[in-house]
Design a protein around this motif. Structure first.
Motif, PDB file in Angstrom:
ATOM      1  N   LYS A  82       0.849  -1.195   0.000  1.00 55.48           N
ATOM      2  CA  LYS A  82       0.000   0.000   0.000  1.00 55.48           C
ATOM      3  C   LYS A  82       0.878   1.236   0.000  1.00 55.48           C
ATOM      4  CE  LYS A  82      -3.371  -2.839   1.133  1.00 55.48           C
ATOM      5  NZ  LYS A  82      -3.783  -3.601  -0.029  1.00 55.48           N
ATOM      6  N   THR A  83       2.096   1.076   0.513  1.00 56.06           N
ATOM      7  CA  THR A  83       3.008   2.225   0.587  1.00 56.06           C
ATOM      8  C   THR A  83       4.440   1.755   0.362  1.00 56.06           C
ATOM      9  OG1 THR A  83       3.597   4.172   1.923  1.00 56.06           O
ATOM     10  CG2 THR A  83       3.392   2.112   3.105  1.00 56.06           C
ATOM     11  N   LEU A  84       5.263   2.675  -0.137  1.00 55.32           N
ATOM     12  CA  LEU A  84       6.699   2.417  -0.255  1.00 55.32           C
ATOM     13  C   LEU A  84       7.417   3.596   0.377  1.00 55.32           C
ATOM     14  CD1 LEU A  84       9.170   0.845  -1.379  1.00 55.32           C
ATOM     15  CD2 LEU A  84       8.976   2.249  -3.448  1.00 55.32           C
ATOM     16  N   ARG A  85       8.210   3.296   1.411  1.00 53.05           N
ATOM     17  CA  ARG A  85       9.012   4.366   2.013  1.00 53.05           C
ATOM     18  C   ARG A  85      10.342   4.430   1.263  1.00 53.05           C
ATOM     19  NH1 ARG A  85      12.872   4.364   6.969  1.00 53.05           N
ATOM     20  NH2 ARG A  85      13.457   6.561   6.882  1.00 53.05           N
ATOM     21  N   LEU A  86      10.685   5.619   0.788  1.00 48.93           N
ATOM     22  CA  LEU A  86      11.952   5.829   0.096  1.00 48.93           C
ATOM     23  C   LEU A  86      12.419   7.252   0.344  1.00 48.93           C
ATOM     24  CD1 LEU A  86      11.156   6.004  -3.751  1.00 48.93           C
ATOM     25  CD2 LEU A  86       9.606   6.605  -1.951  1.00 48.93           C
ATOM     26  N   SER A  87      13.679   7.534   0.032  1.00 46.61           N
ATOM     27  CA  SER A  87      14.148   8.914   0.237  1.00 46.61           C
ATOM     28  C   SER A  87      14.495   9.550  -1.101  1.00 46.61           C
ATOM     29  CB  SER A  87      15.365   8.939   1.173  1.00 46.61           C
ATOM     30  OG  SER A  87      16.456   8.261   0.601  1.00 46.61           O
ATOM     31  N   ILE A  88      14.504  10.870  -1.100  1.00 48.30           N
ATOM     32  CA  ILE A  88      14.961  11.625  -2.270  1.00 48.30           C
ATOM     33  C   ILE A  88      16.414  11.971  -2.007  1.00 48.30           C
ATOM     34  CG2 ILE A  88      14.748  13.813  -3.519  1.00 48.30           C
ATOM     35  CD1 ILE A  88      11.779  13.787  -2.944  1.00 48.30           C
ATOM     36  N   ASN A  89      17.269  11.622  -2.950  1.00 47.14           N
ATOM     37  CA  ASN A  89      18.683  11.931  -2.745  1.00 47.14           C
ATOM     38  C   ASN A  89      18.909  13.430  -2.984  1.00 47.14           C
ATOM     39  OD1 ASN A  89      21.453  11.878  -2.529  1.00 47.14           O
ATOM     40  ND2 ASN A  89      21.513   9.780  -3.296  1.00 47.14           N
ATOM     41  N   TRP A  90      19.169  14.126  -1.905  1.00 45.31           N
ATOM     42  CA  TRP A  90      19.325  15.591  -1.906  1.00 45.31           C
ATOM     43  C   TRP A  90      20.195  16.070  -3.088  1.00 45.31           C
ATOM     44  CZ3 TRP A  90      20.797  18.082   3.503  1.00 45.31           C
ATOM     45  CH2 TRP A  90      20.851  19.472   3.394  1.00 45.31           C
ATOM     46  N   THR A  91      21.310  15.336  -3.349  1.00 48.14           N
ATOM     47  CA  THR A  91      22.262  15.821  -4.367  1.00 48.14           C
ATOM     48  C   THR A  91      21.848  15.495  -5.801  1.00 48.14           C
ATOM     49  OG1 THR A  91      23.602  13.831  -4.154  1.00 48.14           O
ATOM     50  CG2 THR A  91      24.233  15.732  -2.793  1.00 48.14           C
ATOM     51  N   ARG A  92      20.751  14.759  -5.986  1.00 46.06           N
ATOM     52  CA  ARG A  92      20.205  14.668  -7.349  1.00 46.06           C
ATOM     53  C   ARG A  92      19.484  15.974  -7.682  1.00 46.06           C
ATOM     54  NH1 ARG A  92      21.014  10.071  -9.693  1.00 46.06           N
ATOM     55  NH2 ARG A  92      21.060   8.278  -8.299  1.00 46.06           N
ATOM     56  N   ILE A  93      19.004  16.648  -6.647  1.00 48.23           N
ATOM     57  CA  ILE A  93      18.187  17.845  -6.858  1.00 48.23           C
ATOM     58  C   ILE A  93      19.059  19.103  -6.751  1.00 48.23           C
ATOM     59  CG2 ILE A  93      16.043  19.008  -6.165  1.00 48.23           C
ATOM     60  CD1 ILE A  93      15.702  15.989  -6.951  1.00 48.23           C
ATOM     61  N   PHE A  94      19.912  19.139  -5.726  1.00 48.97           N
ATOM     62  CA  PHE A  94      20.878  20.231  -5.582  1.00 48.97           C
ATOM     63  C   PHE A  94      22.252  19.584  -5.400  1.00 48.97           C
ATOM     64  CE2 PHE A  94      16.897  22.236  -4.321  1.00 48.97           C
ATOM     65  CZ  PHE A  94      16.946  23.420  -5.047  1.00 48.97           C
TER      66      PHE A  94
END
Ligand code: BG6
Length: 478
Positions: A82-94
């Motif tokens: 029902k859910t997937l916990r994941l992170s956004i890699n900060w350095t892909r964005i900045f």
């Protein structure tokens, strides 16, 4: 009859730097964890930005989720997530954390990942920072030691919340923020490692530096929570604590007091601030006795008060004991080790397995805060061997999870408002503490090994079908 509520969020958890690989693709910059070599049980991971590419840095390839995500998410969907916990890699964005304009290629990657989840009705649960501090912020500011990093984190967080708020409804600010109270968090979460090279878990930082850096994280977290609440009232914002229950080894009142003191700083201090919006009264004495004089700027305390989280999340793997007797046998653990508990078995890595401890702490958290709780990490890191039929019969993994799910059901009966469960490493990934592939948590096996060989192909383990049944029966068929 199942004890789990109808909309219970069953799923799994991963983190960008432990799965994605593609560490320098599409403009991505290095994070602090991209500077850490692999290790093992006996060989420590080394943090050293001067080492060249002929050393093995496991995050550089991860499990190649960057290219395999459609296949992986399809498998998660097959299990019924029902859910997937994941992170956004900060350095892909900045890439350095300091740019004015976000990296569009990085933003598009997560658009694709979230769309893929939503296609199957899987709700993404996003950690803004899962030990992914831009390395450039270490070089320039010595990580969270400097206040300047607050605005860098705010810019990153606002950018991704603005971009994804229609796709992502639940957000966590910092993974295991309480790691910053421990020696283990100095590299990983605080990034206070300018000019340091050496074992990842030996990086030096004084108590004063750590708690000042944490203060900056609290302010950053609160400002982001407040921003989300003001602009997108439908979003739910959470904290994340690596919960490490520390039992008194004996009924000696000195041990009881020691356990209380340790639990306060390690387990309660950060969430007391993030949930209640203010420093707890017990902090005063702790600060005084440890020579900590926080620099709190005007507006900080108001920010903390305004940025209280909506729900509480935690990781839970193990418990241990504490004692005033220094001659007792110790054992390893997640973020921290401690004294062996004679009533518990341990994993191959010495992490003591304590399902009832989960029921106990869920009740403690509920009694203290009375807000929704989610277990966003739990699981057994184990060596998986293929049997003669070529399959992985990992009944030890389902046994571990079963016992914990039974205790979660008990906690719900006790009155705890538990809203979800995302076992850690639902697909095999790079271990945080050792950098090994050999320490596997997944329902899905990844063909990748510590010597760098392997083709990244995926296979279902026996636990895959087991967990699928658990979800299909809403926790009834264990
Ligand atoms: C938690 C982290 O501390 O434990 C994860 O949030 C980590 O990133 C997990 O992987 C398990 O630890 P390890 O060392 O077995 O990977």
């Amino acid at each position: 009859m199942t004890k789990f509520p109808k909309n219970f969020l069953w799923g799994g958890a991963i983190a960008a730097h432990q799965v994605e690989g593609a560490w320098d693709v599409d403009g991505k910059g290095p994070t602090v964890m991209d500077m850490v070599t692999s290790g093992s049980h006996t060989i420590p991971r080394i943090y050293d930005p001067t080492l060249s590419d002929n050393h093995f840095f496991p995050t550089h390839e991860g499990i190649d989720f960057f290219n395999h995500y459609p296949e992986d998410i399809a498998l998660f969907a097959e299990m019924g997530f029902k859910t997937l916990r994941l992170s956004i890699n900060w350095t892909r964005i900045f890439p350095t954390g300091m740019e004015e304009v976000a990296n569009e290629a990085g933003l598009q990657f997560y658009d694709k990942v979230f769309d893929e989840c939503l296609k199957y009705g899987i709700e993404p649960l996003v950690t803004l920072c899962h030990y992914e501090m831009p390395y450039a912020l270490v070089e320039k500011y010595n990580g969270w030691a400097s206040r300047e990093v607050i605005s860098c984190f705010e810019k990153f967080s606002k950018t991704v919340i603005d971009r994804y708020h229609t796709k992502v409804k639940r957000w966590l600010t910092f993974n295991e923020i309480n790691a910053g109270t421990l020696f283990t968090g100095v590299v990983m979460t605080l990034g206070i490692v300018k000019d340091y090279q050496g074992p990842m878990l030996d990086a030096p930082a004084s108590e004063a530096e750590k708690f000042q850096a944490l203060h900056h994280q609290f302010v950053a977290s609160a400002r982001v929570v407040n921003y989300a609440h003001q602009h997108y009232p439908e979003l739910q914002m959470g904290n994340m604590i690596g919960f490490l229950p520390q039992y008194a080894f004996t009924p000696n009142p000195a041990d009881i007091l020691l356990a209380q003191e340790k639990n306060r700083i390690v387990n309660w201090f950060c969430s007391d601030i993030q949930v209640r919006g203010k420093y707890p009264t017990y902090a005063q004495r702790f600060f005084k006795e440890n020579n900590i004089q926080l620099k709190i700027e005007e507006g900080d305390l108001e920010d903390l008060a305004k940025g209280r989280v909506d729900f509480y999340t935690l990781s839970y793997y193990m418990s241990f004991c504490v004692s005033t007797d220094n001659n007792l046998e110790e054992t390893g653990g997640n973020l921290l080790g401690g004294i062996k508990n004679p009533y518990l078995e341990a994993s191959d890595w010495g992490w003591q397995i304590d399902p009832k401890g989960l029921r106990w702490l869920l009740n403690e958290i509920n009694d203290r805060y009375e807000i929704p709780i989610m277990v966003v990490e739990n699981g057994l890191g184990a060596y998986d061997e293929k049997s003669s039929d070529g399959k992985i019969h990992d009944d030890y993994r389902s046994a571990y999870l079963r016992e914990h799910i039974i205790q979660m059901a008990e906690a719900i009966e006790d009155g705890v408002n538990l809203i979800g469960y995302t076992p850690w490493g639902c697909i095999d990934l790079i271990s945080l503490s050792t950098g090994e592939m050999a320490k596997r948590y997944g329902f899905i096996y990844v063909n990748k090994f510590d010597d760098g060989t392997g083709d990244f192909s995926r296979e279902k383990k026996d636990s895959f079908e087991w967990y699928k049944n658990v979800i299909a029966s809403n926790g009834d068929r264990l």
